[in-house]
Design a protein around this motif. Structure first.
Motif, PDB file in Angstrom:
ATOM      1  N   GLU A  12     128.255  25.792  67.524  1.00  0.00           N
ATOM      2  CA  GLU A  12     128.975  24.245  68.577  1.00  0.00           C
ATOM      3  C   GLU A  12     129.303  25.253  70.016  1.00  0.00           C
ATOM      4  O   GLU A  12     129.363  27.128  69.683  1.00  0.00           O
ATOM      5  CB  GLU A  12     130.162  24.503  67.946  1.00  0.00           C
ATOM      6  CG  GLU A  12     129.921  23.192  67.466  1.00  0.00           C
ATOM      7  CD  GLU A  12     129.815  22.039  67.615  1.00  0.00           C
ATOM      8  OE1 GLU A  12     130.348  21.349  68.811  1.00  0.00           O
ATOM      9  OE2 GLU A  12     129.520  21.287  66.919  1.00  0.00           O
ATOM     10  N   PRO A  13     129.600  24.895  70.927  1.00  0.00           N
ATOM     11  CA  PRO A  13     129.482  26.017  72.242  1.00  0.00           C
ATOM     12  C   PRO A  13     130.918  27.078  72.144  1.00  0.00           C
ATOM     13  O   PRO A  13     131.419  26.456  71.548  1.00  0.00           O
ATOM     14  CB  PRO A  13     129.748  25.069  73.702  1.00  0.00           C
ATOM     15  CG  PRO A  13     129.335  23.280  72.949  1.00  0.00           C
ATOM     16  CD  PRO A  13     129.342  23.593  71.457  1.00  0.00           C
ATOM     17  N   GLN A  14     130.284  27.997  72.372  1.00  0.00           N
ATOM     18  CA  GLN A  14     131.425  28.932  71.747  1.00  0.00           C
ATOM     19  C   GLN A  14     132.411  29.139  73.627  1.00  0.00           C
ATOM     20  O   GLN A  14     131.997  30.496  74.000  1.00  0.00           O
ATOM     21  CB  GLN A  14     130.820  30.542  71.527  1.00  0.00           C
ATOM     22  CG  GLN A  14     130.494  29.801  70.226  1.00  0.00           C
ATOM     23  CD  GLN A  14     129.250  31.224  69.778  1.00  0.00           C
ATOM     24  OE1 GLN A  14     129.256  32.806  70.933  1.00  0.00           O
ATOM     25  NE2 GLN A  14     128.886  31.404  68.603  1.00  0.00           N
ATOM     26  N   LEU A  15     133.328  28.669  73.902  1.00  0.00           N
ATOM     27  CA  LEU A  15     134.190  28.706  74.609  1.00  0.00           C
ATOM     28  C   LEU A  15     135.419  28.890  74.130  1.00  0.00           C
ATOM     29  O   LEU A  15     135.837  29.060  73.447  1.00  0.00           O
ATOM     30  CB  LEU A  15     135.008  26.759  75.059  1.00  0.00           C
ATOM     31  CG  LEU A  15     133.341  26.441  75.522  1.00  0.00           C
ATOM     32  CD1 LEU A  15     133.819  24.716  75.262  1.00  0.00           C
ATOM     33  CD2 LEU A  15     132.310  26.995  76.240  1.00  0.00           C
ATOM     34  N   ASP A  21     136.196  33.475  79.607  1.00  0.00           N
ATOM     35  CA  ASP A  21     134.869  32.727  80.280  1.00  0.00           C
ATOM     36  C   ASP A  21     134.765  33.806  82.247  1.00  0.00           C
ATOM     37  O   ASP A  21     134.128  33.723  82.535  1.00  0.00           O
ATOM     38  CB  ASP A  21     136.334  31.547  80.182  1.00  0.00           C
ATOM     39  CG  ASP A  21     134.589  31.024  80.488  1.00  0.00           C
ATOM     40  OD1 ASP A  21     133.451  31.562  79.951  1.00  0.00           O
ATOM     41  OD2 ASP A  21     134.507  29.849  80.735  1.00  0.00           O
ATOM     42  N   ARG A  71     130.992  26.979  80.062  1.00  0.00           N
ATOM     43  CA  ARG A  71     129.552  28.267  79.845  1.00  0.00           C
ATOM     44  C   ARG A  71     129.384  28.050  78.048  1.00  0.00           C
ATOM     45  O   ARG A  71     130.270  27.943  77.663  1.00  0.00           O
ATOM     46  CB  ARG A  71     129.482  29.223  80.230  1.00  0.00           C
ATOM     47  CG  ARG A  71     129.438  29.197  81.550  1.00  0.00           C
ATOM     48  CD  ARG A  71     129.700  30.011  82.402  1.00  0.00           C
ATOM     49  NE  ARG A  71     128.869  29.965  83.716  1.00  0.00           N
ATOM     50  CZ  ARG A  71     128.380  31.178  84.659  1.00  0.00           C
ATOM     51  NH1 ARG A  71     128.387  32.310  84.100  1.00  0.00           N
ATOM     52  NH2 ARG A  71     128.444  30.736  85.804  1.00  0.00           N
ATOM     53  N   TYR A  72     127.864  28.158  77.648  1.00  0.00           N
ATOM     54  CA  TYR A  72     127.557  28.309  76.117  1.00  0.00           C
ATOM     55  C   TYR A  72     127.375  29.784  75.953  1.00  0.00           C
ATOM     56  O   TYR A  72     125.709  29.982  76.695  1.00  0.00           O
ATOM     57  CB  TYR A  72     126.257  27.179  75.781  1.00  0.00           C
ATOM     58  CG  TYR A  72     125.754  27.115  74.912  1.00  0.00           C
ATOM     59  CD1 TYR A  72     126.525  26.466  73.709  1.00  0.00           C
ATOM     60  CD2 TYR A  72     124.799  27.664  74.240  1.00  0.00           C
ATOM     61  CE1 TYR A  72     126.303  25.992  72.235  1.00  0.00           C
ATOM     62  CE2 TYR A  72     124.349  27.297  72.832  1.00  0.00           C
ATOM     63  CZ  TYR A  72     125.006  26.744  71.788  1.00  0.00           C
ATOM     64  OH  TYR A  72     124.510  26.807  70.611  1.00  0.00           O
ATOM     65  N   SER A  74     126.397  30.723  72.703  1.00  0.00           N
ATOM     66  CA  SER A  74     125.675  31.471  71.662  1.00  0.00           C
ATOM     67  C   SER A  74     124.729  31.844  72.119  1.00  0.00           C
ATOM     68  O   SER A  74     123.108  31.459  73.379  1.00  0.00           O
ATOM     69  CB  SER A  74     125.744  30.522  71.220  1.00  0.00           C
ATOM     70  OG  SER A  74     125.307  30.005  70.155  1.00  0.00           O
ATOM     71  N   GLY A 274     129.246  16.461  71.408  1.00  0.00           N
ATOM     72  CA  GLY A 274     128.262  16.904  71.964  1.00  0.00           C
ATOM     73  C   GLY A 274     127.369  16.174  73.006  1.00  0.00           C
ATOM     74  O   GLY A 274     127.131  15.948  73.753  1.00  0.00           O
ATOM     75  N   ARG A 277     128.196  15.260  78.584  1.00  0.00           N
ATOM     76  CA  ARG A 277     128.477  16.023  79.279  1.00  0.00           C
ATOM     77  C   ARG A 277     128.721  15.703  80.780  1.00  0.00           C
ATOM     78  O   ARG A 277     127.905  15.349  81.334  1.00  0.00           O
ATOM     79  CB  ARG A 277     127.122  16.934  79.621  1.00  0.00           C
ATOM     80  CG  ARG A 277     126.880  17.860  78.203  1.00  0.00           C
ATOM     81  CD  ARG A 277     125.277  18.271  78.107  1.00  0.00           C
ATOM     82  NE  ARG A 277     125.870  19.581  79.454  1.00  0.00           N
ATOM     83  CZ  ARG A 277     124.345  20.381  79.254  1.00  0.00           C
ATOM     84  NH1 ARG A 277     123.595  20.456  79.897  1.00  0.00           N
ATOM     85  NH2 ARG A 277     125.338  21.247  80.446  1.00  0.00           N
TER      86      ARG A 277
END
Length: 283
Positions: A12-15, A21, A71-72, A74, A274, A277
């Motif tokens: 999963e996106p690491q937010l 950020d 933002r991604y 990973s 996901g 977007r």
């Protein structure tokens, strides 16, 4: 032959927090930050007291960061996975293809103009060291539903599997025009054709270990007054901005309903996470 799963490929996106950020934003965008503050210096030369210019520069940075969306971070790999990206000859589609290729995926660039697609693919190859991935270009013209069907026929013949479908291609703020199928251009390119493409490829995606469908939408969906189902083709009244907003809302509605139906069929939501977007895209 079924391929083995690569651990972590569907991470999963690491937010992180907003502060974290922003820290990564500062770290990765020093050149753009410098450009903004050069603008601030110029403003300082013509502004007194300097406080308004400093505030303006800071506001510009914060606004840019906000509009950039999530933002991604990973570094998950996609080795052995096949990903289809529509509208990949330029813009966000090409950059998406670049990042997928960098992670080792087999990326299929679906483009209306094959020559532009090949130029984009060559640019990606030349700009990166060997990644273990591959790039191929296939013709797909979303203004023709027959082209969509022919594309799927060819794709099913040449590709054994499909792990991720990214519906990225679209048009924005175009004057009223009908396609060869008789539909308003934006309605077909932004919604009907991606809908058909997704449904025709659904069996392949469902057969993947962790299939994913990503519909690129837009913040413009917030600016619609609601879809007029009696005027979907825009023949009674037409406004290019409203039509674009409506089609972006259709993207989200389609992703949401498809996710719900797949969850009912599969007992769990295998492809819904996901799926949307909601970022501004002009491709």
């Amino acid at each position: 032959m079924p391929h083995e799963r690569t651990p972590g490929w569907v991470a999963e996106p690491q937010l992180g927090s907003w502060a974290e950020d922003m820290g990564k934003f500062v770290e990765q965008d020093l050149t753009k930050i410098a450009a903004v503050y050069c603008l601030v210096v110029i403003l300082l030369l013509f502004s007194w007291p300097p406080v308004p210019a400093v505030l303006l520069g800071t506001a510009l940075l914060v606004l840019r960061r906000y509009l950039a969306g999530g933002r991604y971070f990973s570094e998950a790999r996609l080795d052995g996975r096949t990903v289809l990206v529509t509208g990949a000859s330029g813009g966000i589609g090409q950059e998406t293809a670049r990042q997928l290729y960098r992670r080792g995926a087999r990326v299929v660039l679906a483009c209306r103009d094959v020559s532009k697609g090949r130029v984009a693919a060559n640019g990606i190859r030349l700009g990166l060291p060997p990644t273990g991935g591959s790039l191929s270009v296939k013709r797909l013209d979303l203004t023709s539903l027959n082209s969509v069907r022919e594309f799927v026929k060819d794709f099913n013949h040449t590709e054994q599997s499909l792990d991720v479908l990214i519906n990225n291609a679209g048009v924005m703020w175009r004057p009223f025009e009908k396609t060869e199928d008789g539909f308003e251009l934006a309605f077909q390119v932004n919604h009907l054709a991606p809908f058909l493409l997704t449904i025709l490829l659904l069996d392949k995606l469902k057969a993947a270990p962790q299939g994913r469908i990503i519909n690129v939408s837009s913040m413009a969906n917030y600016f619609t007054n609601g879809i007029n189902f009696a005027n979907l083709n825009g023949e009674e009244t037409f406004n290019s901005s409203s039509q674009y907003s409506n089609t972006k809302l259709m993207n989200i509605a389609f992703a949401s309903e498809l996710s719900r139906r797949l969850a009912l069929l599969g007992g769990r939501d295998r492809m819904g996470r996901g799926a949307q977007r909601r970022e501004e895209r002009n491709t």
